[in-house]
Design a protein around this motif. Structure first.
Motif, PDB file in Angstrom:
ATOM      1  N   GLY A  88       0.832  -1.197   0.000  1.00  0.00           N
ATOM      2  CA  GLY A  88       0.000   0.000   0.000  1.00  0.00           C
ATOM      3  C   GLY A  88       0.867   1.248   0.000  1.00  0.00           C
ATOM      4  O   GLY A  88       1.828   1.361   0.765  1.00  0.00           O
ATOM      5  N   ALA A  89       0.519   2.198  -0.865  1.00  0.00           N
ATOM      6  CA  ALA A  89       1.367   3.373  -1.050  1.00  0.00           C
ATOM      7  C   ALA A  89       1.381   4.258   0.187  1.00  0.00           C
ATOM      8  O   ALA A  89       0.348   4.498   0.813  1.00  0.00           O
ATOM      9  N   ALA A  90       2.549   4.755   0.532  1.00  0.00           N
ATOM     10  CA  ALA A  90       2.727   5.732   1.609  1.00  0.00           C
ATOM     11  C   ALA A  90       3.786   6.735   1.166  1.00  0.00           C
ATOM     12  O   ALA A  90       4.538   6.491   0.228  1.00  0.00           O
ATOM     13  N   PHE A  91       3.844   7.852   1.845  1.00  0.00           N
ATOM     14  CA  PHE A  91       4.767   8.912   1.458  1.00  0.00           C
ATOM     15  C   PHE A  91       6.213   8.524   1.796  1.00  0.00           C
ATOM     16  O   PHE A  91       6.479   7.852   2.788  1.00  0.00           O
ATOM     17  N   PHE A  92       7.112   9.004   0.954  1.00  0.00           N
ATOM     18  CA  PHE A  92       8.537   8.752   1.134  1.00  0.00           C
ATOM     19  C   PHE A  92       9.065   9.533   2.330  1.00  0.00           C
ATOM     20  O   PHE A  92       8.639  10.664   2.585  1.00  0.00           O
ATOM     21  N   ARG A  93       9.974   8.926   3.088  1.00  0.00           N
ATOM     22  CA  ARG A  93      10.648   9.592   4.206  1.00  0.00           C
ATOM     23  C   ARG A  93      12.098   9.855   3.793  1.00  0.00           C
ATOM     24  O   ARG A  93      12.826   8.927   3.414  1.00  0.00           O
ATOM     25  N   TYR A  94      12.501  11.105   3.881  1.00  0.00           N
ATOM     26  CA  TYR A  94      13.832  11.512   3.406  1.00  0.00           C
ATOM     27  C   TYR A  94      14.890  11.208   4.466  1.00  0.00           C
ATOM     28  O   TYR A  94      14.598  11.165   5.674  1.00  0.00           O
ATOM     29  N   PRO A  95      16.143  10.992   4.047  1.00  0.00           N
ATOM     30  CA  PRO A  95      17.174  10.534   4.987  1.00  0.00           C
ATOM     31  C   PRO A  95      17.474  11.528   6.103  1.00  0.00           C
ATOM     32  O   PRO A  95      17.757  11.123   7.228  1.00  0.00           O
ATOM     33  N   ASP A  96      17.408  12.841   5.795  1.00  0.00           N
ATOM     34  CA  ASP A  96      17.648  13.839   6.832  1.00  0.00           C
ATOM     35  C   ASP A  96      16.313  14.425   7.256  1.00  0.00           C
ATOM     36  O   ASP A  96      15.864  15.472   6.767  1.00  0.00           O
ATOM     37  N   SER A  97      15.617  13.708   8.141  1.00  0.00           N
ATOM     38  CA  SER A  97      14.324  14.163   8.651  1.00  0.00           C
ATOM     39  C   SER A  97      14.066  13.504   9.991  1.00  0.00           C
ATOM     40  O   SER A  97      14.761  12.554  10.387  1.00  0.00           O
ATOM     41  N   SER A  98      13.053  13.989  10.677  1.00  0.00           N
ATOM     42  CA  SER A  98      12.711  13.426  11.980  1.00  0.00           C
ATOM     43  C   SER A  98      11.993  12.098  11.854  1.00  0.00           C
ATOM     44  O   SER A  98      11.698  11.456  12.852  1.00  0.00           O
ATOM     45  N   SER A  99      11.701  11.644  10.619  1.00  0.00           N
ATOM     46  CA  SER A  99      10.937  10.421  10.408  1.00  0.00           C
ATOM     47  C   SER A  99      11.795   9.171  10.389  1.00  0.00           C
ATOM     48  O   SER A  99      11.255   8.065  10.337  1.00  0.00           O
TER      49      SER A  99
END
Length: 840
Positions: free
Chosen positions: A316-327
């Motif tokens: 199921g599609a979800a948003f990408f999490r970038y390497p330099d982020s709080s995610s």
């Protein structure tokens, strides 16, 4: 898992094939004729929905009914044999949107009738109320906040016909029948049939300038029916489907609110996101039978039917999490990551009953049970607040919904001297129980750790600062917490009466009334008056006036969760869906939910001239106290207020269900069908058009409690108003033609979908809006029968590879989501397929 299921299906097919050959050797010519595909006109002769006082044809009913046969459903080219998709292709009043990046809505799709809410449509199987899915779709656009029947848990090969009642029928069937009723009639024909099909999306994806083949789909099904003595039968079947994911994402431009670090910016120009369908692996079983218990026809008979479905969906599609982020934790995902949600859906239902005659009454008593369990989770994720030790796969929660029904119905005719025909009377009573429960997910899915990482820095705290904590909860599916767990139930008792008769040779009149009592919110009384008047032998007028209602779905009463949604500047923030009895919700003015009530009007004209049938019906549906999910409420003042409440820590935004809206839906349906021998075969064509428009009449004011926290917030704002009024196309047109000869079957279909409008509320007054233009889709299929038993079909859905309009830069999320999932034409492009059929 796939291979084990394939072996199981193959074994069942082989087991059924053996007796099929034996039965074929002794089958009479009359039995073979019985197996011939029924035309729509044949099916109309046995249509029973819309009344409990006798069978009428679709042209004789006082309210509009569509009847769709199994052969028509097969020829839709529905993706992987999806029942809901097939129904959407054939019925102009039915919509079945394909969601993406919408949480559980990617995995469980909901249909809607006349542009209204999915839970305002009642679904029956063999005339018995079907249970709904256990999941509440909160991240979807169409049907947000609803828990609807999952059509795709019933396979296409189980269906003999579908009856679509386009009129409110609460007085006949109870809650949920505001927009209409769909009755799925299971197959009861004798003999063996098996199909194998393969298809794929073969499309030109303009945003990335590439030709793509994906969505590869394999389906296998088989069924066998035995004729029993004295008109009895037993039929059972199996269907298996495996489908690969599709992806229509564009090139990433990297959102401006993400840290503009070298590692983040290095991802620009790549396809980091996904938009489309998930992977699906599904097995369905079903049975349907009648066993006479008396001597010969007319005695007591035992009947039973049921379905079982097991579907695993992942990707199921979800948003990408970038390497330099709080995610994320950069040491775990140095290149960033895209979470992929999954669902494990198990569904079963069974009915057993007795019917027969006693004391002049035709009696029918039955018990039904249905249950749906949905396990939701996410792979390729992380709970960044737990640091490098965090799992990367999480089970985020379990949802369960159960329904049990005990009912008794009786009908008989009474001779009345001054009436042109006997007075038909039906009486009945029903006891229904509903249970809903949710269980927490893995501890790591919602646990709040205390890990800080340079990758979790913000602009105010640059890389190297460890004081800032990373994101809490499993990314894309934070998980049900202990506070979210629920276990609620309710009991419903109802009684009804229905009577109809031909007052004269030209005038038929029907009345119905129903009383329904819920132990958790109160009672409702509904009534209906309908009539049909024959102007001539070929033309008749029909009309109905009724009131209906919808009780709050038990899942809406018990559902609570935490998700990630857009906040100011389109950043993802933690949003909590609160039960209306939650203390935080109460502090913002939430109240106990009341039932929706509706007032329905319909009027029409229907005609038949030799081989030409036509009908035109207009309708109006007023709904008061409509249940909606509030806007996502977020602001600095509200966030501070929430986080100061017990249990509100880490929550930035909330929403809850309300009775805040009154709506009016108006429209009309026009249907023309024609059948005639032509060129040595049979030619059938039809034109169908639906126009439905919903307008919000009243919006309740924001509660004093919410205004006291932040007077700028509203319970129902631009996004929900858009969902109710303009997100669904107002009209749908279907033109189809089918020619069948001695060997060949040819089909063509043209569908036109009206415009749809999308409005976002990103906060701070930024509310981008876009209108997506009307779209035309062409479907074709050609079949060749090598013998009476073996046939091959090839076809294409969306032959010319049409897509919705491209989304504007304000809506396409920085180039990543080039198409909006609002359009009924979907975002997958052309689907081509081949199907082989064996009948014995």
């Amino acid at each position: 898992m796939h291979s084990r299921r394939f072996v199981l299906v193959a074994a069942i097919v082989i087991a059924l094939l053996g007796p099929g050959y034996a039965a074929a050797q002794t089958q009479t010519q009359a039995q073979k004729q019985t197996q011939a595909a029924l035309t729509t006109q044949d099916l109309e002769n046995i249509m029973v929905i819309g009344s409990r006082v006798g069978e009428r044809t679709a042209l004789d009913t006082p309210v509009p009914v569509d009847v769709l046969g199994s052969a028509e459903l097969r020829a839709t080219g529905a993706v992987g044999g999806e029942l809901g998709q097939a129904l959407s292709v054939l019925a102009p009043s039915f919509n079945f949107p394909r969601q993406s990046n919408s949480g559980s809505s990617d995995l469980v799709r909901a249909g809607q009738l006349r542009g209204m809410s999915p839970d305002q449509m009642l679904v029956l199987v063999n005339g018995v109320r079907r249970h709904t899915s256990a999941i509440v779709n909160t991240e979807t656009k169409i049907g947000r906040g609803t828990s609807a029947v999952d059509f795709n848990n019933i396979p296409l090969n189980a269906i003999s016909r579908i009856e679509v009642l386009r009129d409110g029928a609460g007085a006949l069937y109870g809650s949920d029948a505001i927009a209409g009723v769909i009755n799925l009639v299971l197959d009861d024909s004798p003999g063996f049939e098996s199909n194998v099909s393969w298809g794929a999306n073969v499309t030109d994806l303009a945003p990335v300038k590439d030709n793509i083949t994906d969505g590869e789909t394999l389906t296998l099904d088989a069924k066998y029916g035995w004729q029993l003595a004295d008109g009895g039968f037993l039929k059972g079947g199996v269907a298996y489907r495996t489908r690969n994911a599709t992806n229509r994402a564009g090139f990433d431009q990297v959102p401006f609110f993400e840290e503009q670090t070298p590692d983040n910016l290095a991802l620009a120009g790549q396809r980091n996101y996904a938009e489309g369908d998930p992977n699906v692996d599904e097995l369905n079983l079903w049975f349907n039978g009648v066993v006479p218990l008396g001597d010969g026809k007319g005695g007591v008979e035992l009947y039973t039917f049921g379905t079982y479905g097991n579907r695993d969906s992942d990707g199921g599609a979800a948003f990408f999490r970038y390497p330099d982020s709080s995610s994320t934790v950069k040491s775990v995902y140095p290149q960033g990551f895209r979470p992929e949600t999954y669902g494990e859906d198990e569904d079963y239902a069974a009915t057993v009953g007795l019917r027969g005659a006693a004391a002049g009454w035709d009696l029918d008593t039955a018990v039904s049970y249905g249950r749906n369990q949905f396990v939701f989770g996410v792979d390729n994720s992380i709970n960044a607040s737990l640091g490098p030790a965090s799992p990367t796969s999480f089970e985020s929660g379990t949802y369960e919904n159960e329904q049990a029904i005990l009912g008794i119905n009786g009908s008989r005719d009474f001779a009345v001297e001054w009436l042109a025909a006997p007075l038909q009377v039906a009486l009945g009573a029903e006891y229904r129980t509903e249970d809903y429960a949710t269980r927490r997910g893995d501890l790591a899915a919602y646990q709040a750790g205390n890990f800080g990482d340079p990758g979790c820095a913000t602009a105010d705290q640059p890389p190297g600062t460890l004081a800032f904590l990373c994101g809490i909860g499993a990314q894309a599916a934070p998980g049900l917490t202990p506070e979210d767990e629920a276990s609620i139930d309710r009991n419903v008792v109802s009684v009804y009466a229905n009577a109809g008769t031909d007052f004269t040779d030209r005038l038929f009149v029907e009345v119905a009334a129903r009383y329904e009592d819920y132990d958790d919110f109160g009672s409702a009384v509904t009534a209906k008056l309908a009539g049909r008047y024959e102007v001539t032998e070929s033309v008749a007028l029909r009309g109905a006036v009724s009131n209906s209602f919808r009780a709050p779905n038990i899942a809406q009463l018990g559902f609570s969760d935490t998700t990630l949604n857009f906040g100011d500047d389109r950043e993802l923030i933690r949003t909590r869906t609160l039960r209306v009895d939650d203390p935080i919700a109460r502090s913002l003015g939430a109240q106990d939910l009341d039932e929706e009530t509706s007032f329905n009007l319909s009027a029409g004209v229907v005609g038949q001239f030799e081989s030409l049938n036509w009908s035109l019906d207009i309708f109006q549906i007023d709904v008061d106290d409509r249940i909606t999910l509030s806007e996502r409420l977020f602001s600095d003042d509200l966030t501070a207020f929430i986080q100061a409440q017990p249990g509100g820590e880490d929550i930035q935004s909330v929403r809850f269900f309300t009775n805040a809206v009154d709506t009016r839906t108006r429209g009309f349906d026009a249907v023309v069908s024609y059948a005639q021998p032509w060129l040595g075969g049979d030619f059938r064509s039809s034109v169908a058009f639906n126009y439905s428009r919903t307008d919000v009449q009243t919006v309740r004011g924001t509660t004093p409690e919410l205004s006291a926290v932040d007077p700028t917030l509203t319970l129902v704002g631009v996004e929900e108003l858009n969902t109710l009024e303009n997100a669904t196309p107002h009209s749908k047109f279907i033109l189809s033609g089918n020619w069948s000869g001695e060997r060949w079957d040819l089909l063509g279909r043209v569908s036109r979908y009206e415009t749809a409008v999308r409005v976002f509320n990103f906060g701070g007054g930024f509310e981008p809006q876009q209108e997506y233009g009307a779209e035309i889709q062409v479907d074709v299929e050609a079949g060749y029968r090598f013998t009476e038993k073996v046939a091959l079909y090839v076809g294409a859905a969306n032959l010319f590879d049409e897509y919705p309009d491209r989304s504007s830069p304000d809506i396409n999320y920085f180039g990543n989501l080039p198409y909006d999932i609002l359009s009924p034409i979907g975002v997958n492009g052309r689907f081509v397929y081949a199907r082989a059929s064996l009948k014995l």
